[in-house]
Write an enzyme that holds these catalytic residues in place. Structure first.
Site, PDB file in Angstrom:
ATOM      1  N   HIS A 207      29.686  26.280  17.978  1.00  0.00           N
ATOM      2  CA  HIS A 207      28.291  26.706  18.036  1.00  0.00           C
ATOM      3  C   HIS A 207      27.922  26.951  19.500  1.00  0.00           C
ATOM      4  O   HIS A 207      27.367  26.091  20.185  1.00  0.00           O
ATOM      5  CB  HIS A 207      27.380  25.641  17.419  1.00  0.00           C
ATOM      6  CG  HIS A 207      27.551  25.503  15.937  1.00  0.00           C
ATOM      7  ND1 HIS A 207      28.622  24.852  15.366  1.00  0.00           N
ATOM      8  CD2 HIS A 207      26.786  25.950  14.912  1.00  0.00           C
ATOM      9  CE1 HIS A 207      28.514  24.883  14.047  1.00  0.00           C
ATOM     10  NE2 HIS A 207      27.411  25.542  13.749  1.00  0.00           N
TER      11      HIS A 207
ATOM     12  N   ARG B 256      22.192  39.124   8.504  1.00  0.00           N
ATOM     13  CA  ARG B 256      23.578  39.252   8.963  1.00  0.00           C
ATOM     14  C   ARG B 256      24.277  40.437   8.310  1.00  0.00           C
ATOM     15  O   ARG B 256      25.083  41.117   8.957  1.00  0.00           O
ATOM     16  CB  ARG B 256      24.321  37.947   8.704  1.00  0.00           C
ATOM     17  CG  ARG B 256      23.893  36.865   9.701  1.00  0.00           C
ATOM     18  CD  ARG B 256      24.391  35.495   9.395  1.00  0.00           C
ATOM     19  NE  ARG B 256      23.967  34.573  10.463  1.00  0.00           N
ATOM     20  CZ  ARG B 256      23.785  33.288  10.302  1.00  0.00           C
ATOM     21  NH1 ARG B 256      23.995  32.730   9.112  1.00  0.00           N
ATOM     22  NH2 ARG B 256      23.408  32.526  11.314  1.00  0.00           N
TER      23      ARG B 256
ATOM     24  N   GLU C 256      33.754  23.553  14.645  1.00  0.00           N
ATOM     25  CA  GLU C 256      33.952  22.322  15.399  1.00  0.00           C
ATOM     26  C   GLU C 256      33.327  21.101  14.749  1.00  0.00           C
ATOM     27  O   GLU C 256      33.365  20.015  15.328  1.00  0.00           O
ATOM     28  CB  GLU C 256      33.455  22.483  16.849  1.00  0.00           C
ATOM     29  CG  GLU C 256      32.006  22.093  17.113  1.00  0.00           C
ATOM     30  CD  GLU C 256      31.045  23.243  16.966  1.00  0.00           C
ATOM     31  OE1 GLU C 256      30.132  23.355  17.786  1.00  0.00           O
ATOM     32  OE2 GLU C 256      31.198  24.027  16.004  1.00  0.00           O
TER      33      GLU C 256
END
Length: 309
Positions: free
Chosen positions: A122, A160, A194
């Site tokens: 991020h 998106r 992550e």
């Protein structure tokens, strides 16, 4: 969340989205910097969590860490201002304000007709990076976590998709198969990678501390033979003239030891993330618990686990 709470959240996002789009550009970014500074001074829970995570990146003095957290809060709010305004950006603006490091690692694979799996943390603005990829001939598929209310999730998906991406719901039926098919057609798959503190996450060491990361990126690369190329993102310059920097790290090859492949490849993703985050820690927007030591002492997720081969 109650039905009233759902409607309230949708109204806040929709109203804010529309208002920011119609504000003068400099005023919009200035307002978001002011918001960031307000929550930083208050020490909101998200800001405290951000500071806690940033403290793992390097050995900072208290003053250095506090200033880094302020910059991190500003970077995070810059991302949101970008997100609210980017649907109005021209293709030229999206492309001209991107700087790419080691782009050949992506292009060589795509030119050979191979799909590519890109795990990324991020950082920066991954929507912008996704739009850049789609506009430069790299059709991109990804996943999105379902939000409440459903209308808010659909709005983010529509946003998106308007940037050129194919978006699948995280955890939906057949998502891994759909992503694998996209890779087999020579497409690009980008996955946030992550944080997965669930028992399904792969144990890794990040900045010297144990955590867990999603298995999906390595699993897709192993399943399809697609190259696994970590990416980290950062900003440069002051908004609204800022640019996005996209850095492609070295591809991660599967190790010979079959039983250790998933764990080893995921750890190497973590290693690449460390390099990118250390270079631009202020652009790492991790405002949630990430490290196992930050979980409650009785949280079962703190217990070690074995990863299936």
């Amino acid at each position: 969340m109650s039905a009233f709470g759902d409607r309230r959240q949708l109204w806040l996002y929709s109203t804010g989205w529309k208002a920011v789009q119609h504000m003068p550009e400099r005023a919009a970014y200035r307002s978001f910097r002011t918001i960031a500074d307000f929550f930083w001074r208050r020490g909101s829970p998200s800001v405290r969590r951000l500071e806690q995570n940033l403290a793992r990146v390097d050995k900072y003095t208290p003053d250095e860490l506090r200033e880094l957290t302020r910059l991190g809060a500003r970077s995070y709010m810059r991302y949101w201002c970008d997100a609210f305004r980017m649907s109005e950006w021209s293709h030229e603006r999206i492309l001209d304000r991107v700087r790419v490091v080691d782009e050949y690692r992506l292009r060589d694979a795509l030119a050979a007709g191979r799909g590519v799996v890109v795990p990324l943390p991020h950082m920066g603005n991954w929507d912008w990076a996704g739009a850049w990829a789609c506009l430069t001939g790299a059709p991109l598929a990804t996943v999105a976590e379902r939000l409440r209310p459903e209308a808010l999730y659909e709005r983010f998906v529509t946003y998106r998709e308007a940037l050129g991406m194919t978006v699948h719901p995280l955890g939906g039926d057949g998502v891994m198969s759909a992503l694998a098919e996209h890779l087999n057609r020579g497409g690009l798959v980008c996955l946030p990678a992550e944080r997965d503190l669930s028992r399904r996450g792969v144990p890794v060491t990040l900045f010297g501390e144990p955590t867990r990361m999603p298995a999906g990126s390595a699993m897709l690369a192993l399943r399809t033979g697609a190259p696994l190329i970590p990416v980290t993102l950062s900003y440069e310059g002051r908004e609204p003239e800022h640019r996005l920097v996209i850095r492609f790290h070295e591809p991660i090859d599967p190790p010979e030891e079959r039983g250790e492949r998933l764990a080893t490849m995921t750890q190497r993703i973590a290693d690449a993330f460390e390099v990118g985050i250390r270079a631009n820690p202020e652009d790492w927007h991790m405002t949630q618990r990430l490290f196992l030591s930050d979980l409650d002492i009785n949280d079962p997720r703190r217990r070690p686990q074995q990863v299936a081969p």
